[in-house]
Design a protein around this motif. Structure first.
Motif, PDB file in Angstrom:
ATOM      1  N   TRP A 170      35.007  46.229  32.967  1.00  0.00           N
ATOM      2  CA  TRP A 170      34.439  46.437  34.304  1.00  0.00           C
ATOM      3  C   TRP A 170      34.026  45.089  34.887  1.00  0.00           C
ATOM      4  O   TRP A 170      34.304  44.773  36.036  1.00  0.00           O
ATOM      5  CB  TRP A 170      33.255  47.378  34.185  1.00  0.00           C
ATOM      6  CG  TRP A 170      32.568  47.793  35.448  1.00  0.00           C
ATOM      7  CD1 TRP A 170      32.890  47.456  36.735  1.00  0.00           C
ATOM      8  CD2 TRP A 170      31.428  48.643  35.542  1.00  0.00           C
ATOM      9  NE1 TRP A 170      32.000  48.038  37.613  1.00  0.00           N
ATOM     10  CE2 TRP A 170      31.100  48.773  36.897  1.00  0.00           C
ATOM     11  CE3 TRP A 170      30.644  49.302  34.600  1.00  0.00           C
ATOM     12  CZ2 TRP A 170      30.024  49.530  37.338  1.00  0.00           C
ATOM     13  CZ3 TRP A 170      29.589  50.057  35.041  1.00  0.00           C
ATOM     14  CH2 TRP A 170      29.284  50.170  36.399  1.00  0.00           C
ATOM     15  N   TYR A 171      33.370  44.288  34.079  1.00  0.00           N
ATOM     16  CA  TYR A 171      32.934  42.964  34.516  1.00  0.00           C
ATOM     17  C   TYR A 171      34.135  42.091  34.889  1.00  0.00           C
ATOM     18  O   TYR A 171      34.060  41.249  35.773  1.00  0.00           O
ATOM     19  CB  TYR A 171      32.122  42.302  33.400  1.00  0.00           C
ATOM     20  CG  TYR A 171      31.132  41.286  33.882  1.00  0.00           C
ATOM     21  CD1 TYR A 171      29.815  41.640  34.143  1.00  0.00           C
ATOM     22  CD2 TYR A 171      31.486  39.959  34.055  1.00  0.00           C
ATOM     23  CE1 TYR A 171      28.888  40.722  34.572  1.00  0.00           C
ATOM     24  CE2 TYR A 171      30.568  39.026  34.489  1.00  0.00           C
ATOM     25  CZ  TYR A 171      29.275  39.411  34.750  1.00  0.00           C
ATOM     26  OH  TYR A 171      28.363  38.494  35.183  1.00  0.00           O
ATOM     27  N   GLY A 199      35.769  41.345  38.450  1.00  0.00           N
ATOM     28  CA  GLY A 199      35.193  40.381  39.384  1.00  0.00           C
ATOM     29  C   GLY A 199      36.262  39.486  39.985  1.00  0.00           C
ATOM     30  O   GLY A 199      37.302  39.230  39.386  1.00  0.00           O
ATOM     31  N   THR A 200      35.990  39.050  41.168  1.00  0.00           N
ATOM     32  CA  THR A 200      36.908  38.158  41.852  1.00  0.00           C
ATOM     33  C   THR A 200      36.166  36.880  42.207  1.00  0.00           C
ATOM     34  O   THR A 200      34.943  36.832  42.207  1.00  0.00           O
ATOM     35  CB  THR A 200      37.439  38.804  43.141  1.00  0.00           C
ATOM     36  OG1 THR A 200      36.320  39.160  43.963  1.00  0.00           O
ATOM     37  CG2 THR A 200      38.257  40.045  42.839  1.00  0.00           C
ATOM     38  N   TYR A 207      28.665  35.352  42.561  1.00  0.00           N
ATOM     39  CA  TYR A 207      27.969  36.521  42.048  1.00  0.00           C
ATOM     40  C   TYR A 207      28.442  37.750  42.808  1.00  0.00           C
ATOM     41  O   TYR A 207      27.741  38.249  43.679  1.00  0.00           O
ATOM     42  CB  TYR A 207      26.446  36.357  42.179  1.00  0.00           C
ATOM     43  CG  TYR A 207      25.710  37.424  41.426  1.00  0.00           C
ATOM     44  CD1 TYR A 207      25.630  37.392  40.049  1.00  0.00           C
ATOM     45  CD2 TYR A 207      25.108  38.482  42.089  1.00  0.00           C
ATOM     46  CE1 TYR A 207      24.968  38.373  39.343  1.00  0.00           C
ATOM     47  CE2 TYR A 207      24.437  39.468  41.395  1.00  0.00           C
ATOM     48  CZ  TYR A 207      24.371  39.403  40.022  1.00  0.00           C
ATOM     49  OH  TYR A 207      23.717  40.386  39.335  1.00  0.00           O
ATOM     50  N   PRO A 208      29.642  38.237  42.491  1.00  0.00           N
ATOM     51  CA  PRO A 208      30.068  39.480  43.125  1.00  0.00           C
ATOM     52  C   PRO A 208      29.068  40.589  42.807  1.00  0.00           C
ATOM     53  O   PRO A 208      28.678  40.755  41.658  1.00  0.00           O
ATOM     54  CB  PRO A 208      31.429  39.765  42.492  1.00  0.00           C
ATOM     55  CG  PRO A 208      31.892  38.438  41.972  1.00  0.00           C
ATOM     56  CD  PRO A 208      30.640  37.703  41.588  1.00  0.00           C
ATOM     57  N   PRO A 209      28.627  41.328  43.804  1.00  0.00           N
ATOM     58  CA  PRO A 209      27.590  42.346  43.596  1.00  0.00           C
ATOM     59  C   PRO A 209      27.932  43.394  42.540  1.00  0.00           C
ATOM     60  O   PRO A 209      27.050  43.881  41.851  1.00  0.00           O
ATOM     61  CB  PRO A 209      27.436  43.002  44.966  1.00  0.00           C
ATOM     62  CG  PRO A 209      28.079  42.101  45.941  1.00  0.00           C
ATOM     63  CD  PRO A 209      29.039  41.250  45.187  1.00  0.00           C
ATOM     64  N   HIS A 210      29.218  43.744  42.399  1.00  0.00           N
ATOM     65  CA  HIS A 210      29.559  44.790  41.429  1.00  0.00           C
ATOM     66  C   HIS A 210      29.348  44.339  39.993  1.00  0.00           C
ATOM     67  O   HIS A 210      29.280  45.163  39.099  1.00  0.00           O
ATOM     68  CB  HIS A 210      30.998  45.261  41.632  1.00  0.00           C
ATOM     69  CG  HIS A 210      32.011  44.275  41.174  1.00  0.00           C
ATOM     70  ND1 HIS A 210      32.442  43.249  41.966  1.00  0.00           N
ATOM     71  CD2 HIS A 210      32.636  44.144  39.985  1.00  0.00           C
ATOM     72  CE1 HIS A 210      33.312  42.527  41.296  1.00  0.00           C
ATOM     73  NE2 HIS A 210      33.440  43.039  40.093  1.00  0.00           N
ATOM     74  N   GLU A 211      29.216  43.039  39.728  1.00  0.00           N
ATOM     75  CA  GLU A 211      28.981  42.564  38.371  1.00  0.00           C
ATOM     76  C   GLU A 211      27.552  42.865  37.903  1.00  0.00           C
ATOM     77  O   GLU A 211      27.283  42.873  36.708  1.00  0.00           O
ATOM     78  CB  GLU A 211      29.251  41.061  38.262  1.00  0.00           C
ATOM     79  CG  GLU A 211      30.720  40.733  38.378  1.00  0.00           C
ATOM     80  CD  GLU A 211      30.992  39.240  38.288  1.00  0.00           C
ATOM     81  OE1 GLU A 211      30.030  38.439  38.243  1.00  0.00           O
ATOM     82  OE2 GLU A 211      32.173  38.880  38.270  1.00  0.00           O
ATOM     83  N   ARG A 212      26.658  43.084  38.815  1.00  0.00           N
ATOM     84  CA  ARG A 212      25.256  43.316  38.470  1.00  0.00           C
ATOM     85  C   ARG A 212      25.097  44.545  37.569  1.00  0.00           C
ATOM     86  O   ARG A 212      24.293  44.532  36.637  1.00  0.00           O
ATOM     87  CB  ARG A 212      24.435  43.479  39.755  1.00  0.00           C
ATOM     88  CG  ARG A 212      22.957  43.684  39.515  1.00  0.00           C
ATOM     89  CD  ARG A 212      22.144  43.753  40.798  1.00  0.00           C
ATOM     90  NE  ARG A 212      22.729  44.634  41.794  1.00  0.00           N
ATOM     91  CZ  ARG A 212      23.119  44.224  43.011  1.00  0.00           C
ATOM     92  NH1 ARG A 212      22.980  42.979  43.375  1.00  0.00           N
ATOM     93  NH2 ARG A 212      23.642  45.077  43.866  1.00  0.00           N
ATOM     94  N   ILE A 213      25.851  45.588  37.820  1.00  0.00           N
ATOM     95  CA  ILE A 213      25.683  46.832  37.056  1.00  0.00           C
ATOM     96  C   ILE A 213      26.141  46.666  35.601  1.00  0.00           C
ATOM     97  O   ILE A 213      25.349  46.905  34.690  1.00  0.00           O
ATOM     98  CB  ILE A 213      26.382  48.012  37.759  1.00  0.00           C
ATOM     99  CG1 ILE A 213      25.713  48.252  39.111  1.00  0.00           C
ATOM    100  CG2 ILE A 213      26.328  49.260  36.888  1.00  0.00           C
ATOM    101  CD1 ILE A 213      26.484  49.159  40.030  1.00  0.00           C
TER     102      ILE A 213
END
Length: 101
Positions: free
Chosen positions: A7-8, A11-12, A18-24
């Motif tokens: 999932w991580y 990232g692009t 810091y792509p926001p979707h990496e936070r989860i």
């Protein structure tokens, strides 16, 4: 851990971004034991290892980086270096790994 790393890996952009979707997935990876993370890297496919590299290079992981890298087997360390996206990231990781000794 492997699914979180994959999932991580979605990232692009630059690793330093810091792509926001990496936070989860990062929140969950931050809770994982460093030895469990290391075992997962040993088993990782290309997508998961790409995510593991992104996670290791991320700014927020730097507090845990020495412990995570120390737990990796020599084969897993090589795997991480091979899957680093660019020469600069590879050199950065090589310096961190060399500093463990």
């Amino acid at each position: 851990i492997l699914r979180l790393c994959a999932w991580y890996a979605a990232g692009t952009g630059a690793y330093s971004g810091y792509p926001p979707h990496e936070r989860i997935p990062a929140q969950f990876l931050d809770l994982e034991n460093h030895t469990d993370f290391a075992r997962a890297v040993d088993l990782a496919d290309d997508a998961a290892i790409a995510g593991a590299v992104r996670y290791l290079i991320s700014w927020d992981t730097r507090k845990r980086l020495a412990r995570l890298l120390s737990a990796l087997s020599p084969a897993a360390r090589r795997k991480v270096l091979v899957h680093a996206r660019d020469a600069e990231s590879r050199r950065w990781l090589e310096r961190r790994i060399a500093g463990l000794q």
